[in-house]
Motif scaffolding. Structure first.
Motif, PDB file in Angstrom:
ATOM      1  N   SER A  17      35.624  34.992  40.925  1.00  0.00           N
ATOM      2  CA  SER A  17      36.178  34.597  40.390  1.00  0.00           C
ATOM      3  C   SER A  17      37.786  33.622  40.449  1.00  0.00           C
ATOM      4  CB  SER A  17      36.268  34.752  38.178  1.00  0.00           C
ATOM      5  OG  SER A  17      36.829  35.746  37.712  1.00  0.00           O
ATOM      6  N   LYS A  27      41.941  31.576  32.675  1.00  0.00           N
ATOM      7  CA  LYS A  27      41.467  31.318  33.228  1.00  0.00           C
ATOM      8  C   LYS A  27      39.829  31.795  33.380  1.00  0.00           C
ATOM      9  CE  LYS A  27      41.015  27.873  36.246  1.00  0.00           C
ATOM     10  NZ  LYS A  27      40.291  27.810  37.796  1.00  0.00           N
ATOM     11  N   ASP A  31      36.072  30.605  33.094  1.00  0.00           N
ATOM     12  CA  ASP A  31      35.301  30.278  33.854  1.00  0.00           C
ATOM     13  C   ASP A  31      34.217  31.021  34.342  1.00  0.00           C
ATOM     14  OD1 ASP A  31      36.886  28.467  35.222  1.00  0.00           O
ATOM     15  OD2 ASP A  31      37.958  29.805  36.672  1.00  0.00           O
TER      16      ASP A  31
END
Lengths: 106, 106
Positions: A17, A27, A31
């Motif tokens: 990621s 984040k 994700d």
DNA sequence: GTGTGATACATCGTAGCACGAAGTATATCA
DNA sequence: TGATATACTTCGTGCTACGATGTATCACAC
């Protein structure tokens, strides 16, 4: 998804990621969420572990008054992802072993 | 193969190796070896756990002077294998997430 | 201006689990 | 007589994912 099943995927997933673009904790969780849910405490533990293993580097950046720690993947981190492909071959074989039907057994 | 990666597969693998035919510890290890190596201490821990979870039953049988404990899968054990197929769908998605290349990112 | 929710990171204790080490015991074969 | 294979057991250790809890800022509503 079963905790035990997640274990081996988590590290590589976190690396994946941030592979294409530096990212930060909050984040990363978002994700990954559609694929693999993980708690904040879990993620930060993993990030520290990966940093200690030189698979990523960190830099703190001020963003709208709040601190953000951006993680960047290293060559070793990229290698870890590449090596996962060999593990994947083994996983596929195991999957066949599990789902095989009894036709020709010893 | 990485220990963490094995964890989620082990239980189901052991169940799969007695699915078609009752088996015993030593044989299970040998049958699984080409796919997934595990030590005796690990296996017997797993067998006890699966027995406690009613996924298999045990009966001791004398064989050439030595004792053998034969394990037989229960309906719950078979269900566990069936449920693994849903996990497998998730694993495939995770695999795609890990190996995807950056072409169209947000 | 006060509360609520999102953002963002950190720490601590716990429980599950795979493993190596070590042990017990029998059969086979050199 | 001793090594090797078979067969099961117990103990201690270390890794790790998680929930709980805490700190702090910002935006928006009321």
């Amino acid at each position: 998804m079963d905790i035990q099943l997640k274990r081996g995927l988590l590290d590589v997933c976190v690396l994946a990621s941030i592979k294409n673009e530096d990212s930060y904790g909050y984040k990363i969780i978002k994700d990954m969420k559609p694929y693999l849910e993980l708690s904040e405490s879990t993620l930060y533990t993993i990030l520290k572990r990966l940093e200690a293993a030189n698979m990523l580097t960190v830099r703190s950046i001020e963003h709208e008054g709040r601190l953000r720690k951006y993680y960047h993947i290293t060559d070793e981190g990229l290698n870890r992802i590449r090596e996962f492909k060999y593990d994947w071959e083994e996983i596929l074989a195991i999957h066949q072993f599990i789902t095989r039907e009894d036709s020709e057994n010893e």
